[in-house]
Design a protein around this motif. Structure first.
Motif, PDB file in Angstrom:
ATOM      1  N   PRO A   1      46.423 -20.819  58.918  1.00  0.00           N
ATOM      2  CA  PRO A   1      45.076 -20.595  58.399  1.00  0.00           C
ATOM      3  C   PRO A   1      44.634 -21.709  57.456  1.00  0.00           C
ATOM      4  O   PRO A   1      45.465 -22.315  56.783  1.00  0.00           O
ATOM      5  CB  PRO A   1      45.212 -19.273  57.645  1.00  0.00           C
TER       6      PRO A   1
ATOM      7  N   SER B   1      45.561 -17.610  53.375  1.00  0.00           N
ATOM      8  CA  SER B   1      46.676 -17.144  54.183  1.00  0.00           C
ATOM      9  C   SER B   1      47.131 -15.782  53.677  1.00  0.00           C
ATOM     10  O   SER B   1      46.613 -15.252  52.697  1.00  0.00           O
ATOM     11  CB  SER B   1      47.825 -18.150  54.127  1.00  0.00           C
TER      12      SER B   1
ATOM     13  N   THR C   1      51.854 -20.802  57.697  1.00  0.00           N
ATOM     14  CA  THR C   1      50.697 -21.693  57.741  1.00  0.00           C
ATOM     15  C   THR C   1      51.109 -22.980  58.443  1.00  0.00           C
ATOM     16  O   THR C   1      52.057 -23.644  58.019  1.00  0.00           O
ATOM     17  CB  THR C   1      50.191 -22.018  56.321  1.00  0.00           C
TER      18      THR C   1
END
Length: 355
Positions: free
Chosen positions: A214, A218, A224
């Motif tokens: 993201p 997150s 991530t």
């Protein structure tokens, strides 16, 4: 104020003057081809420009790369002790140009700069460069300005990035003659390696942020993904050339690695070292695709605790490998460079819904 040179200390104060400012002395040579300085540059006067200790004839060109694109940034050398050259010598005038400068001086023109900090008046210039009588033990006399000989007169130039350093005092040899197609036998000669180091200091790399998924927010325990693709992450090459001396160098910065620092101890990086190596195609990491949410990214981070009131500062440090090649087949390496960006990451707890 720069100190008086030994030459000035040995002579009467009425015969020499220290260039305390850029407008104290006239420039000599082809000023139209000289690179402008961000420091004192002087003013137009009688078809010439006043001398500047930091005005150089080195031509800098961006050969390739996206460093001239949006928000280019300078590199920071990994070696904290590395510095660009403090000063070097350059050709500044042909015999005819030096004679013309002295002729203007005889008519009431400005003093002639013979070192970056020292300027001479008519008597000294005529004695040493017209009559051929050396005025100091570490200088030479040049009969009739060496007109008819193949070469140029050289003088020291101070790197504007280091003009306040004591090392910049080293290029204080009085205006001297150098035969064509040769370099001075001096530690401060403008060798390809010196030009390569000068070019290194001029490299600008793209200030591109790392791609994240993201992106800015997150969830706890959700990986991530981080990556840089080849379209925005390419090598940058800068050329520095001193045409009058026939010397050039091209310095290349090649991206080789990305280091992630999640900004908190409550996180895991991938790889565990946080060092993401470059791929065979020149990219770093792997772009996130649909369905990758639960997979471990080859380059990324997982936050183990929510960020609370302030986002985590995710730092991405890009390492650039520096190499150079130059005239005469010269080549070598310089210290790696780094460029660091910080991106705010808000991390939230995954909310469960009870029914």
């Amino acid at each position: 104020m720069r100190a008086l040179s030994k030459a000035c200390l040995l002579l009467s104060g009425s015969l020499c003057a220290v260039a305390l400012a850029a407008s104290s002395a006239q420039a000599i040579g082809d000023e139209e081809n000289r690179q402008p300085s961000t420091g004192p540059s002087g003013n137009a006067n009688g078809g010439t420009l006043t001398a500047s200790a930091t005005t150089t004839s080195i031509k800098v060109t961006q050969v390739s790369g996206s460093g001239s694109g949006k928000s280019p940034k300078a590199l920071a050398p990994v070696d904290p002790n590395w510095e660009p050259p403090a000063c070097w010598y350059e050709p500044v005038a042909t015999p005819e140009q030096l004679k013309a400068a002295v002729d203007r001086l005889k008519k009431g023109g400005e003093l002639v700069a013979v070192t970056p900090s020292l300027s001479w008046g008519e008597e000294l210039m005529v004695t040493q460069y017209e009559k051929g009588e050396a005025r100091t033990s570490d200088s030479e006399g040049y009969k009739n300005y060496n007109i008819g000989q193949d070469g140029q007169f050289w003088r020291g130039v101070i790197n504007e990035a280091r003009e306040d350093d004591a090392a910049s005092y080293a290029c204080d040899r009085t205006l001297f003659w150098q035969d064509a197609n040769t370099l001075p036998d001096n530690d401060h000669a403008p060798t390809p390696e010196v030009l390569a180091a000068y070019a290194y200091d001029k490299i600008k790399v793209p200030g591109t942020e790392v791609e994240l998924k993201p992106a800015a927010e997150s969830k706890v325990n959700l990986p991530t993904w981080a990556w840089l693709d080849t379209a925005t992450f390419q090598e940058v090459k800068v050329r520095a050339e001193l045409e009058a001396a026939g010397v050039w160098a091209e310095t290349t910065a090649k991206p080789v690695a990305l280091h992630l620092d999640p900004g908190t101890e409550d996180a895991e990086t991938y790889p565990s070292s946080g060092d993401c190596e470059i791929n065979a195609d020149g990219s770093i990491g792997t772009p996130y695709t649909k369905g990758d949410a639960e997979r471990t990214p080859p380059c990324g981070v997982t936050y183990l605790r929510a960020s609370g009131g302030a986002p985590y500062p995710l730092k991405a440090s890009i390492t650039w490998e520096i190499s150079w090649e130059g005239s005469g087949g010269a080549q070598g390496d310089l210290p790696d460079g780094t460029f660091e960006t910080t991106q705010d990451m808000t991390v939230r707890e995954i909310q469960a819904v009870n029914r």
